[in-house]
Scaffold this motif. Structure first.
Motif, PDB file in Angstrom:
ATOM      1  N   GLU A   1      -2.165  31.670 -71.443  1.00  0.00           N
ATOM      2  CA  GLU A   1      -0.789  31.609 -70.947  1.00  0.00           C
ATOM      3  C   GLU A   1       0.041  32.618 -71.724  1.00  0.00           C
TER       4      GLU A   1
ATOM      5  N   ARG B   1      -8.354  29.022 -71.306  1.00  0.00           N
ATOM      6  CA  ARG B   1      -7.243  28.065 -71.453  1.00  0.00           C
ATOM      7  C   ARG B   1      -7.430  27.218 -72.714  1.00  0.00           C
TER       8      ARG B   1
ATOM      9  N   HIS C   1      -1.920  27.037 -74.621  1.00  0.00           N
ATOM     10  CA  HIS C   1      -3.116  27.340 -73.817  1.00  0.00           C
ATOM     11  C   HIS C   1      -3.400  28.839 -73.943  1.00  0.00           C
TER      12      HIS C   1
ATOM     13  N   HIS D   1       4.711  27.616 -71.462  1.00  0.00           N
ATOM     14  CA  HIS D   1       3.461  27.587 -70.694  1.00  0.00           C
ATOM     15  C   HIS D   1       3.605  28.430 -69.429  1.00  0.00           C
ATOM     16  N   SER D   2       2.491  28.510 -68.687  1.00  0.00           N
ATOM     17  CA  SER D   2       2.512  29.164 -67.378  1.00  0.00           C
ATOM     18  C   SER D   2       1.478  28.482 -66.503  1.00  0.00           C
TER      19      SER D   2
END
Ligand SMILES: [Zn+2]
Length: 320
Positions: free
Chosen positions: A50, A94, A47, A138-139
């Motif tokens: 991220e 994103r 994404h 990810h985040s």
């Protein structure tokens, strides 16, 4: 839900120096040891916003990490989205068209549609398929504790619990039935199959997108992952030993946003709990979302509902 502009502690940096790589695929770097052993993929930026994964991946490359055994591949998945970052709209990049983490089925990859994400997924397909073990970094949009996400296969649970014992990522969201809203990268091909032939494939959600702590977690968990599979020397114990036992949750349901009227019943950040039947959200003509069980725990509530995208994940705690 915190809709105030987030603190941007970590900003994107220029990745053009990493474009060429050495695999013929842009932004994919492969480092062989010349010795047998597992092929481990550390993947960042599935994404675009991220950023923590970018910090971890550039750390591995800049620090000149060399696997002792096997092969290390480091990839920056979606640099096109990453480069669309704008500080005044830090959540907008994103994805550009498709969610790059939902299109890893043969139907999508071999299908007729086109988008920046499908083009990149088709380009990265052999990279993902070649890896024995995958860490996809990810985040989260809200500041919550880091957590693993993985299909509920024994091989994944064993590795995530062993690495999680080091304390950097100590909460587990296990998906017994997959995600329910598409095929994530970690379920591509054999990694999505229950039989024992496939390797480990985990997502680490490292904290809020733009926090320094999330970048530090991403780097730490990438090194933990490499050490777990023997590619680098065992790491010293973490400075802060784990404060609490690891916690595991089982994904019950992925709720989608179906109408523009979608609203949570109260502000959610993630990890709030609901009693059976309690109202979680309303979604216009599509109806209500209510907790299917006691102790229902919500994860990754959307920051801004967009029709057709995920609204919230409903889970329940697993014993032990
Ligand atoms: Zn993500």
């Amino acid at each position: 839900m915190d809709l105030a502009p987030p603190a941007l502690e970590v900003l994107p940096r220029d990745l053009s120096a990493y474009r060429a790589g050495n695999t013929g695929i842009p932004y994919v770097h492969r480092i062989g040891s010349g010795r047998p052993g597992p092929h481990v993929l550390i993947n960042a930026l599935t994404h675009g916003n991220e950023i923590c994964g970018m910090v971890a991946a550039t750390h591995l490359l800049d620090s000149g990490v060399r696997p002792k055994i096997g092969t290390l591949t480091v990839s920056f998945a979606h640099v096109e989205a990453y480069e669309a970052f704008r500080a005044d709209e830090p959540f907008a990049n994103r994805q550009l068209v498709h969610n790059l983490n939902r299109i890893w089925s043969d139907e999508w990859l071999d299908g007729p549609e086109h988008s920046p994400e499908l083009r990149r997924a088709r380009e990265l397909r052999p990279v993902v398929a070649a890896a024995d073990h995958i860490l996809d970094i990810h985040s989260t949009s809200q500041a919550v504790q880091p957590f693993w996400v993985y299909p509920g296969f024994e091989r994944n649970a064993r590795a995530a619990l062993a690495i999680g014992a080091r304390g950097h990522v100590a909460v587990h969201l296990v998906m017994p039935q997959g995600l329910g809203s598409g095929t994530p990268l970690i379920q591509h091909g054999r990694h999505g199959q229950a039989d024992g032939a496939a390797g480990v494939a985990l997502v680490a959600e490292c904290g809020q997108h733009f926090l320094r702590a999330s970048a530090d977690t991403a780097t730490a968990v990438a090194l933990d992952f490499l050490a777990h599979f023997g590619l680098i020397e065992p790491l010293p114990p973490p400075a802060r030993p784990p404060a609490a036992p690891q916690r595991r949750f089982e994904l019950l349901q992925t709720c989608m946003v179906r109408t523009p009227a979608f609203r949570f019943a109260r502000p959610l950040r993630g990890f709030e709990t609901f009693a059976r039947g309690e109202l979680i959200a309303t979604d216009g003509e599509a109806g209500e979302i209510r907790a299917p069980c006691d102790g229902c725990t919500v994860l990754m509530p959307t920051r801004q509902p967009i029709v057709g995208r995920e609204a919230v994940y409903l889970s329940r705690p697993l014993a032990g």
